[in-house]
Design a protein around this motif. Structure first.
Motif, mmCIF file in Angstrom:
data_model
loop_
_atom_site.group_PDB
_atom_site.id
_atom_site.type_symbol
_atom_site.label_atom_id
_atom_site.label_comp_id
_atom_site.label_asym_id
_atom_site.label_seq_id
_atom_site.Cartn_x
_atom_site.Cartn_y
_atom_site.Cartn_z
ATOM 1 N N UNK A 21 0.751 -1.167 0.002
ATOM 2 C CA UNK A 21 -0.164 0.045 -0.259
ATOM 3 C C UNK A 21 0.919 1.282 0.020
ATOM 4 N N UNK A 22 0.596 1.914 -1.061
ATOM 5 C CA UNK A 22 1.301 3.406 -1.036
ATOM 6 C C UNK A 22 0.670 4.208 0.088
ATOM 7 N N UNK A 23 1.218 4.638 1.043
ATOM 8 C CA UNK A 23 0.705 5.285 2.066
ATOM 9 C C UNK A 23 1.382 6.901 2.471
ATOM 10 N N UNK A 24 0.935 7.569 1.324
ATOM 11 C CA UNK A 24 1.092 8.976 1.677
ATOM 12 C C UNK A 24 -0.320 9.773 1.036
ATOM 13 N N UNK A 25 -1.267 9.421 1.832
ATOM 14 C CA UNK A 25 -2.512 10.172 1.413
ATOM 15 C C UNK A 25 -2.627 11.710 1.183
ATOM 16 N N UNK A 26 -1.642 12.243 2.009
ATOM 17 C CA UNK A 26 -1.735 13.727 2.093
ATOM 18 C C UNK A 26 -1.209 14.397 0.870
ATOM 19 N N UNK A 27 -0.377 13.656 0.096
ATOM 20 C CA UNK A 27 -0.035 14.139 -1.025
ATOM 21 C C UNK A 27 -0.638 12.974 -2.405
ATOM 22 N N UNK A 28 -1.518 12.392 -2.067
ATOM 23 C CA UNK A 28 -2.163 11.493 -2.998
ATOM 24 C C UNK A 28 -1.173 10.444 -3.296
ATOM 25 N N UNK A 29 -0.649 9.882 -2.457
ATOM 26 C CA UNK A 29 0.416 8.919 -2.712
ATOM 27 C C UNK A 29 1.517 8.936 -3.691
ATOM 28 N N UNK A 30 2.049 10.277 -3.784
ATOM 29 C CA UNK A 30 2.830 10.656 -4.847
ATOM 30 C C UNK A 30 4.127 10.072 -4.684
ATOM 31 N N UNK A 31 4.854 9.705 -5.609
ATOM 32 C CA UNK A 31 6.183 8.797 -5.520
ATOM 33 C C UNK A 31 7.423 9.938 -5.237
ATOM 34 N N UNK A 32 7.956 9.655 -3.998
ATOM 35 C CA UNK A 32 9.167 10.148 -3.587
ATOM 36 C C UNK A 32 10.283 9.063 -3.506
ATOM 37 N N UNK A 33 11.343 9.227 -2.706
ATOM 38 C CA UNK A 33 12.349 8.444 -2.741
ATOM 39 C C UNK A 33 11.923 7.324 -1.685
ATOM 40 N N UNK A 34 11.027 7.572 -0.640
ATOM 41 C CA UNK A 34 10.825 6.601 0.373
ATOM 42 C C UNK A 34 9.717 5.770 -0.401
ATOM 43 N N UNK A 35 9.104 6.266 -1.308
ATOM 44 C CA UNK A 35 7.911 5.316 -1.829
ATOM 45 C C UNK A 35 8.670 4.308 -2.784
ATOM 46 N N UNK A 36 9.757 4.849 -3.534
ATOM 47 C CA UNK A 36 10.326 4.111 -4.536
ATOM 48 C C UNK A 36 11.147 2.957 -3.664
ATOM 49 N N UNK A 37 11.826 3.366 -2.657
ATOM 50 C CA UNK A 37 12.686 2.250 -1.796
ATOM 51 C C UNK A 37 11.623 1.120 -1.334
ATOM 52 N N UNK A 38 10.499 1.863 -0.641
ATOM 53 C CA UNK A 38 9.605 0.911 0.079
ATOM 54 C C UNK A 38 8.952 0.037 -1.064
ATOM 55 N N UNK A 39 8.510 0.370 -2.423
ATOM 56 C CA UNK A 39 7.893 -0.648 -3.295
ATOM 57 C C UNK A 39 9.202 -1.607 -3.530
#
Length: 258
Positions: A21-39
């Motif tokens: 689950x992409x978990x940045x709802x405050x920015x509509x789950x936009x992809x940053x470095x943490x999302x890329x690494x998390x996925x």
């Protein structure tokens, strides 16, 4: 570094399925470095654990993903991760099957995350598209490479050149979306689809995915040989013997992954 107060990507195991689950709802789950690494880390977990057969990628807060986090990008964060590319998935996904479960919208890089998956479930009324041209950008995270193989030429051109999003229903009619679900029900529908997949042999699933993906690069002269190199070990596996025995004995198979 990200200032997110909680993990940018969450994982949960459900009966052989890893829900990512992409978990940045405050920015509509936009992809940053943490999302890329998390996925990327989640895909490593999926492929590295024999108890997991399939992954589902979804988003928190009622929407899938708005694409690259432009603010984070300006601050110097990269939404690319290693050889997996954009969002930790666009260039190299998982060896095992992936389902995208879309609520709300999947646009720009968010749509490209979904296109990196093998199956797509979307809520009715969800919006999907590649609006990059509206900002004098190019959908270079995979959309322009994947869509021509999955949709008619003129439909792809309309998406790319107008930048306008389309409803999930239109993508369903074109075959890009496998299943439509009621609003709020995309994950449940994806889990239902996953349940029909995970009961099958894991070696067969991985090999089937590999053949379907790679065959576009094979010539007519080499396609049978290359398919055989991938499928051959499956036919001689213990799981293949178990599948035949279970069918003959009218019971459910017990897979060993070997």
């Amino acid at each position: 570094m990200s200032d997110d107060p909680q993990p940018a990507v969450l994982t949960e195991r459900r009966d052989g399925v890893l829900v990512i689950t992409l978990n940045r709802p405050e920015v509509r789950n936009a992809v940053n470095a943490a999302v890329a690494k998390g996925i990327a880390d989640a895909l490593d977990e999926l492929d590295g654990d024999d108890d997991l057969q399939l992954g589902i990628v979804t988003g928190a807060g009622g929407f899938f993903c708005a694409g690259m986090d432009l603010g984070a990008f300006v601050r110097g964060e990269s939404p690319w991760y290693g050889d997996r590319g954009f969002a930790g998935i666009a260039q190299r996904g998982a060896r095992k099957p992936l389902i995208a479960a879309i609520e709300g919208f999947a646009v720009a890089g968010g749509f490209e995350v979904a296109l990196a998956c093998d199956l797509v479930v979307a809520a009715e009324g969800a919006k999907l598209g590649i609006p990059e041209a509206k900002r004098s950008l190019v959908a270079a995270g995979g959309a322009l490479l994947h869509l021509p193989k999955r949709m008619p030429y003129h439909a792809v051109m309309e998406l790319a050149l107008t930048g306008d999003p389309w409803p999930a229903e239109r993508f369903h009619a074109l075959g890009v979306v496998n299943r439509l679900a009621p609003a709020g029900g995309a994950l449940d529908a994806a889990l239902e689809l996953a349940a029909a997949i995970v009961k099958n042999g894991p070696l067969a699933l991985a090999a089937s995915k590999e053949i379907v993906q790679k065959q576009f690069d094979w010539t007519a002269a080499e396609q049978w040989e290359k398919q055989g190199a991938i499928s051959g070990p499956v036919f001689t596996s213990e799981d293949a013997k178990e599948g035949a025995s279970a069918f003959k004995e009218k019971r459910e198979p017990v897979w060993q992954g070997r």
